[in-house]
Design an enzyme around this catalytic site. Sequence first.
Site, PDB file in Angstrom:
ATOM      1  N   TRP A 127      31.996  -4.896 -43.354  1.00 21.42           N
ATOM      2  CA  TRP A 127      32.653  -3.702 -43.891  1.00 21.42           C
ATOM      3  C   TRP A 127      33.968  -3.505 -43.113  1.00 21.42           C
ATOM      4  O   TRP A 127      33.940  -3.462 -41.876  1.00 21.42           O
ATOM      5  CB  TRP A 127      31.711  -2.507 -43.697  1.00 21.42           C
ATOM      6  CG  TRP A 127      32.203  -1.204 -44.240  1.00 21.42           C
ATOM      7  CD1 TRP A 127      32.739  -0.971 -45.465  1.00 21.42           C
ATOM      8  CD2 TRP A 127      32.169   0.063 -43.560  1.00 21.42           C
ATOM      9  NE1 TRP A 127      33.041   0.363 -45.607  1.00 21.42           N
ATOM     10  CE2 TRP A 127      32.704   1.016 -44.443  1.00 21.42           C
ATOM     11  CE3 TRP A 127      31.742   0.482 -42.300  1.00 21.42           C
ATOM     12  CZ2 TRP A 127      32.815   2.361 -44.110  1.00 21.42           C
ATOM     13  CZ3 TRP A 127      31.858   1.826 -41.965  1.00 21.42           C
ATOM     14  CH2 TRP A 127      32.381   2.747 -42.867  1.00 21.42           C
ATOM     15  N   ASP A 208      23.452  -1.580 -38.831  1.00 24.29           N
ATOM     16  CA  ASP A 208      24.031  -0.587 -39.722  1.00 24.29           C
ATOM     17  C   ASP A 208      23.207  -0.648 -41.005  1.00 24.29           C
ATOM     18  O   ASP A 208      23.198  -1.672 -41.689  1.00 24.29           O
ATOM     19  CB  ASP A 208      25.502  -0.938 -39.990  1.00 24.29           C
ATOM     20  CG  ASP A 208      26.202   0.127 -40.828  1.00 24.29           C
ATOM     21  OD1 ASP A 208      25.535   1.096 -41.240  1.00 24.29           O
ATOM     22  OD2 ASP A 208      27.414  -0.015 -41.077  1.00 24.29           O
ATOM     23  N   ALA A 210      22.865   1.264 -44.444  1.00 23.16           N
ATOM     24  CA  ALA A 210      23.493   2.298 -45.268  1.00 23.16           C
ATOM     25  C   ALA A 210      22.986   2.289 -46.713  1.00 23.16           C
ATOM     26  O   ALA A 210      23.372   3.148 -47.503  1.00 23.16           O
ATOM     27  CB  ALA A 210      25.015   2.121 -45.255  1.00 23.16           C
ATOM     28  N   LYS A 243      24.239   7.114 -49.618  1.00 26.51           N
ATOM     29  CA  LYS A 243      23.970   6.392 -50.862  1.00 26.51           C
ATOM     30  C   LYS A 243      22.564   6.675 -51.387  1.00 26.51           C
ATOM     31  O   LYS A 243      22.392   6.990 -52.550  1.00 26.51           O
ATOM     32  CB  LYS A 243      24.134   4.884 -50.669  1.00 26.51           C
ATOM     33  CG  LYS A 243      25.160   4.470 -49.635  1.00 26.51           C
ATOM     34  CD  LYS A 243      26.578   4.460 -50.138  1.00 26.51           C
ATOM     35  CE  LYS A 243      27.516   4.428 -48.966  1.00 26.51           C
ATOM     36  NZ  LYS A 243      28.795   3.886 -49.139  1.00 26.51           N
TER      37      LYS A 243
HETATM   38  C1  LMR Z   1      32.235   1.141 -49.248  1.00 28.19           C
HETATM   39  O1  LMR Z   1      32.075   0.131 -48.565  1.00 28.19           O
HETATM   40  O2  LMR Z   1      32.873   1.136 -50.308  1.00 28.19           O
HETATM   41  C2  LMR Z   1      31.578   2.433 -48.825  1.00 28.19           C
HETATM   42  O3  LMR Z   1      30.882   2.239 -47.645  1.00 28.19           O
HETATM   43  C3  LMR Z   1      32.526   3.583 -48.781  1.00 28.19           C
HETATM   44  C4  LMR Z   1      33.486   3.522 -47.624  1.00 28.19           C
HETATM   45  O4  LMR Z   1      33.579   4.538 -46.925  1.00 28.19           O
HETATM   46  O5  LMR Z   1      34.138   2.504 -47.404  1.00 28.19           O
END
Ligand code: LMR
Length: 394
Positions: A127, A208, A210, A243
């Site tokens: 991410w 992590d 999520a 989420k």
């Molecule tokens: C994403 O990866 O799109 C989500 O986790 C939202 C974000 O805050 O980036």
Amino acid sequence: MFELLQEQPKDKILALMQMYRADTRTEKIDLGVGVYKNADGHTPIMRAVKKAEQSWWGQEDTKAYVGLAGDPAFSDVMIDLVLGDAVSRDKVAAVATPGGTGAVRQAFELIQMANPKARVFVSDPTWPNHLSILKHLGIETMRYRYFDSESGGVNFDGMLEDLNEVRAGDVVLLHGCCHNPTGANLTLPEWDAVIALLNDKGVTPMIDIAYQGFGEGLEADAAGTRAVVAGCPEVLIAASCSKNFGIYRERTGLLMGVYHDASRTSLIQANLAHLNRQNYSFPPDHGARLVTLVLQDPDLRADWESELEEVRKGMLDLRALLSNELQGLSGSDRFGFVAQHRGMFSRLGLTPEKVEELRERHAIYMIGDSRINIAGLNAQTVPILAKAIIEVGA
Ligand code: LMR
């Protein structure tokens, strides 16, 4: 002073969100930010959450502060949801945080406080905000191979080879389930092999998580995290409720620190609470309250679980549909991995140029690394996306 400020790098996900909003084409398709959408393109408030909110509105009689760690009942229900019986409660320190990102940030800061020399190993890719926060904090970041763009699966040999470079005291960041951005996940035997390597090297895992409930189901999605917690002497876990409870804007998350020796739990707890105090004092309560009410009430919990299952299965159906459509149009199994991936995302393996062409010519928005949010699709838009992918020659 302000004249000294410099431009900051744009967040890829948020920049795309703005571009999508600014696009006036009516046929546009948003596969960008990781927000669940139903077939009508709407992000609904989950039934149980709405009921909990209605009930809380009647019950709430004060807005006074709760506590630096948030409401202990929230920690209890979340520890139970994420960790199950993998570890006894007295070995878990936990604080509520503003969203999963808040938990990630606090975890990185705790690492820095405990061991300023620690390097954090992240999957390649991960991410983007992991990288951005680590950079912001000045924490040395290393990458380990993770995704095999040929097969669309995990490059597990590459991952182990790169993790062999860790030193005692380093931290390895793992995605608990539903890997963001790729959608490719570790099998349980692979989790076990990673645990053995981490223990062998004396490094701390950080997880992590999520998207619990978006992949294989609530329990199965927690299995890797639970194996790590049961198998490693210390673990940091950042959990998000954005989420799976659909409460994105309420900013609800939990940071857990698990240590094998329960006599240190109160010290870890005090450090986590101290971090909360330094950064924002008291964490937000409203979302945490809703999660607690839902998880404590058997009827609300059953309804939440069943709605979450509907969401999960809907995404699986869309995966199968897209994979079939692409197979039909391309005459190959090249995109078969889309049906194998789990969670909200799949990385399609398209070049940034093709991604741009899809945006410009077809009004289809995906992140530049070709990550798509499966939940941004519906039965009508799947064939449109598949046709456009083939048309741009991807
Ligand atoms: C994403 O990866 O799109 C989500 O986790 C939202 C974000 O805050 O980036």
